[in-house]
Structure formats: structure tokens, C-alpha cells
Motif scaffolding. Structure first.
Motif, mmCIF file in Angstrom:
data_model
loop_
_atom_site.group_PDB
_atom_site.id
_atom_site.type_symbol
_atom_site.label_atom_id
_atom_site.label_comp_id
_atom_site.label_asym_id
_atom_site.label_seq_id
_atom_site.Cartn_x
_atom_site.Cartn_y
_atom_site.Cartn_z
ATOM 1 N N UNK A 135 1.116 -1.427 -0.159
ATOM 2 C CA UNK A 135 -0.113 -0.038 0.065
ATOM 3 C C UNK A 135 0.983 1.203 0.037
ATOM 4 N N UNK A 136 0.225 2.441 -0.545
ATOM 5 C CA UNK A 136 1.077 3.599 -0.573
ATOM 6 C C UNK A 136 1.539 4.075 0.783
ATOM 7 N N UNK A 137 0.619 4.011 1.628
ATOM 8 C CA UNK A 137 0.988 4.233 3.218
ATOM 9 C C UNK A 137 2.230 3.649 3.791
ATOM 10 N N UNK A 138 2.085 2.325 3.596
ATOM 11 C CA UNK A 138 3.400 1.402 3.881
ATOM 12 C C UNK A 138 4.792 1.716 3.244
ATOM 13 N N UNK A 139 4.563 2.034 1.897
ATOM 14 C CA UNK A 139 5.724 2.092 1.016
ATOM 15 C C UNK A 139 6.389 3.662 1.363
ATOM 16 N N UNK A 140 5.437 4.578 1.745
ATOM 17 C CA UNK A 140 6.128 5.689 2.458
ATOM 18 C C UNK A 140 6.710 5.658 3.716
ATOM 19 N N UNK A 141 6.164 4.942 4.511
ATOM 20 C CA UNK A 141 6.871 4.790 5.825
ATOM 21 C C UNK A 141 8.021 4.002 5.650
ATOM 22 N N UNK A 142 8.187 3.057 4.767
ATOM 23 C CA UNK A 142 9.418 2.297 4.486
ATOM 24 C C UNK A 142 10.446 3.224 3.911
ATOM 25 N N UNK A 143 10.108 4.335 3.132
ATOM 26 C CA UNK A 143 11.110 5.073 2.603
ATOM 27 C C UNK A 143 11.818 5.835 3.631
ATOM 28 N N UNK A 144 10.962 6.179 4.734
ATOM 29 C CA UNK A 144 11.469 6.989 5.696
ATOM 30 C C UNK A 144 12.463 6.259 6.687
ATOM 31 N N UNK A 145 12.528 5.012 6.580
ATOM 32 C CA UNK A 145 13.603 4.120 7.352
ATOM 33 C C UNK A 145 12.711 3.450 8.581
#
Length: 432
Positions: A135-145
Motif C-alpha cells: 500500500x502507498x502508506x506502507x511504502x512511504x513509511x518504508x522509505x523514511x526508514x
């Protein structure tokens, strides 16, 4: 005779007393002569409003009596210069205090962000991993570390276990490794074993000592030495066709820092089984060239000036990419930055390894454009230690892995299908 002896003793004592009295007089004269000078020094410094604490303030003092005195203009100029020096020191002190304050504020902000992200990962994402991971939300959190406390678990889930390795299987291969070590120590190597030192267990012992030496935890006597030794030894027994290759110790070490022993081995074996890692660790020269060719397609697309500069200096990707890919940047980047690269690598796969390389080149593009072949190779072999993760990831975000409406996978597939002809067309550096 007795009287003569006493007279000699009396003379000797008298002379000694005379010498002592003379020494005392000389000492008193010296003290009296130096006291006025000290008083002059004190009197002279009393003209200042303070006692100088450093050589900086000496500019305000009067000259010694044997030198011409300062003029009024010179004294005023020295006073002005001193005031400027003090003001400059205060400004530097204020800037340093503001910098530390910003750092503390950023640190608290980062800690709050990690704490909040950890709650989301533990409560929302991990319990519903299969349906939420893309999901987009998880991928954004993933990118932040990833928060360090859940990093290992997310890596394990993202890498997967296609090889179906169990903790029991790990124990079997570990016992085989221990038996081989025992035999290795008890017997003399024959010529065939000596010729294959890359896959020998002896090379593991040598390489472990070079793994994160600044941490002092993987070297002999360190808390993780035996764990790293066990994971690498078990892998050489599990995959004798691959054996041990220098660089593997860094990958295994990062996994051990984030996972339990058996889980680290499972993740390690599955990670090295990925196509890109297998191509490099088995030294599949033809496939490695295709990876380099695909990389150069996006290099030229994103950084044309630097690409041209590398071309002029005959600097090909193998000179810097091999070391980066072999260790998944864990040797080349600071450990915290490397872990963030691993986070997104586990999310995006091999494409992100080459995107990270382009991000590094973008980050140091202005410096590299001023260098020749030797200095570029040296610089990329030993990157600056103070690399900020946010700066690197900003450069990675600015790197787009699209060329002629084709993504990484499509470009690499085309190179794989068309062979050397396609490599020549897409990789000017490798045409020869």
C-alpha cells in the motif's frame, strides 16, 4: 696531637659557617632585586581591567620598558582589534550553541518519529503484512526508514524464504561446518584445497577480522565473533558450489545485528540466492556485464555530464559497483545509512542497489567532475565518512529509473535477451 686535631676541626667549622652566611646574603640580594620587577609587572597589568587569560588579550598590554611605548592611535587600534576578536569568538560560540540546539531538536523529532512509526508497524502493518505491504502508506513509511526494533523482522518478511530453510536445517549445516573446522585444524591441506581458498573455511577466519573493525564486536574475543563464524561456515556447507566469497561477512554481520542466529542464516541464504547477488558472488562475468550496461543506461539518462566525464576518463562501472554490490553498501557507507539503504532494497529489490549508486554519484557530482581517473577511483572506493542519510536519500529520490519509457526490469530484460549486441548499443563504455 689531640690539641692539633681539635684546632683543625674548629677551623673547618668556622669556614663552613662563613660560606653559609655568604650564601644567605646572596640569596637575600637576589630576592630583593627581583621583587621590584614583579611589582612593576603587577603594576603594569593593573592598568588593564582584567588579568589576561590567553595570548589574545596580550595585544592590550604595554610594551616592555626597553622598547618604544605605544602611541595613542596604536593603542586604540589594538583595543578595536581585540574587541573584534572577542566579538568573533562570541559569534562562533553562539553559532555552535545554535547548531547543537538544532541537532538536539532534530534528534528529538527523529526519536518521536521512530516511536510513532514503531506503533504503526507493530499494531497495523505487521499483523496484516500480506495485504498492507504494497500500500502507498506502507511504502512511504518504508522509505523514511524502519524503526530499529522491527527492522530485522521486516527484512525477513520482505526477503522471504523461498529456499524453505528451517532452524533445524541450519543446525545440521552448522554441525558439518564445525566438523570441517576440526578436521581442517588437525590435518595438513593438500594442493587441491589450497588452490580453492575462496571456498575454504580458513578464509572466513581471515575475513571476519576485517568486518566492521571499528565496532570491535566481530573480531576474535568480541560478542558476535562466534555467531558470524557459524553463519558463514554453515553457508559454505549449504552452498559448496558458491563457497565463501570476500564481502559476504559484511552482509552476514548486518543481518546478525538485527536478527537471531538461525533467522540471520535463513535471510542470508535467501538474500544471496537473489539473481543479482548470485551473479556477482558466482562471478558470472557475462551477466555482470549486463547489469553494468543497464546501469549505464540510467547513468547517462540521469547524470549526462558526469557520465561523459567518466567516459573521457575511461572509468567503467566495475571499478566501483562491484564493491558496492558485493557488500550491499554495508562496507562503503556508514552503518546507519547502509541500513536505510537495506530497508528500501528489501522493498524494491535489485533496482534500488543501482539507484543508490546513481544517488551517490549525484550527491558528489560536483566534486567528481573536478577529478581525474585515479582520484575518482580512490574517492568512490573510500566514500566520505560523514555522509548524511537525508542528503543521500534526497539524491536517490531525484534519480528516476526510467529510460525511453522503459523501467529497470524492461531494460535489463532486453539486454539479457539480445545479448552482447544490445549491450554494445546501450553501454557505450562497454562497446569495446
Amino acid at each position: 696531637l689531640c690539641m692539633l686535631w681539635w684546632l683543625n676541626v674548629f677551623k673547618t667549622l668556622t669556614l663552613a659557617l662563613v660560606n653559609v652566611s655568604r650564601d644567605c646574603e646572596c640569596s637575600l640580594k637576589e630576592r630583593s632585586s627581583t621583587r621590584p620587577q614583579a611589582q612593576v609587572s603587577v603594576t603594569r597589568r593593573k592598568n588593564l581591567e582584567f588579568e589576561p587569560l590567553s595570548t589574545t588579550a596580550l595585544i592590550l598590554e604595554d610594551r616592555p620598558p626597553n622598547l618604544p611605548a605605544k602611541s595613542v592611535e596604536e593603542a586604540l587600534r589594538h583595543k578595536q582589534e581585540y574587541d573584534e576578536m572577542v566579538a568573533g569568538a562570541k559569534r562562533r560560540e553562539m553559532k555552535e550553541a545554535q547548531r547543537k540546539k538544532r541537532q538536539m531538536k532534530e534528534r528529538f523529532k527523529q526519536e518521536d518519529s521512530i516511536a510513532n512509526a514503531m506503533i504503526i508497524w507493530n499494531n497495523d502493518i505487521l499483523p496484516n503484512w500480506n495485504c498492507m505491504r504494497n500500500t502507498r502508506r506502507v511504502r512511504e513509511l518504508w522509505w523514511q526508514g524502519l524503526p530499529p526494533s522491527i527492522r530485522g523482522r521486516v527484512w525477513s518478511l520482505a526477503i522471504g524464504n523461498e529456499l524453505n530453510i528451517t532452524p533445524e536445517l541450519y543446525e545440521i549445516f552448522l554441525s558439518r561446518a564445525k566438523e570441517r573446522w576440526r578436521c581442517f585444524n588437525e590435518t595438513i591441506l593438500d594442493n587441491d584445497v589450497q588452490a580453492d581458498r575462496e571456498s575454504s573455511l580458513d578464509l572466513i577466519k581471515l575475513d571476519i577480522s576485517r568486518t566492521f573493525p571499528s565496532l570491535f564486536i566481530f573480531q576474535k574475543g568480541g560478542p558476535y565473533h562466534d555467531l558470524l563464524h557459524s553463519v558463514l561456515g554453515a553457508y559454505t556447507c549449504y552452498r559448496p558450489d558458491v563457497g565463501y566469497v570476500q564481502g559476504m561477512s559484511f552482509i552476514a554481520a548486518v543481518l546478525i545485528l538485527n536478527l537471531e542466529e538461525a533467522d540471520a542464516f535463513i535471510a542470508f541464504a535467501n538474500l544471496l540466492n537473489k539473481p543479482c547477488q548470485m551473479a556477482f558472488f558466482r562471478v558470472d562475468h557475462e551477466l555482470m556485464l549486463k547489469y553494468f550496461a543497464a546501469f549505464e543506461v540510467f547513468f547517462e539518462e540521469n547524470l549526462p555530464r558526469l557520465f561523459s566525464h567518466f567516459q573521457i576518463n575511461n572509468l567503467t562501472p566495475d571499478l566501483y559497483l562491484i564493491d558496492w554490490i558485493f557488500t550491499l553498501y554495508s562496507k562503503s557507507l556508514p552503518l546507519d545509512v547502509a541500513c536505510r539503504v537495506w530497508d528500501v532494497f528489501c522493498r524494491d529489490g535489485e533496482e534500488f542497489l543501482f539507484r543508490t549508486a546513481l544517488g551517490i554519484l549525484r550527491l558528489y557530482q560536483d566534486v567528481l567532475l573536478q577529478m581525474d581517473f585515479i582520484h575518482i577511483a580512490q574517492f568512490l572506493t573510500r566514500l566520505p565518512e560523514g555522509m548524511a542519510p537525508d542528503s543521500l536519500f534526497s539524491c536517490i529520490a531525484a534519480t528516476h529509473m526510467i529510460s525511453n519509457n522503459r523501467k529497470w526490469g524492461q531494460v535489463f530484460s532486453a539486454l539479457t535477451k539480445d545479448g552482447n549486441k544490445e549491450i554494445a548499443n546501450h553501454s557505450p563504455a562497454l562497446r569495446s
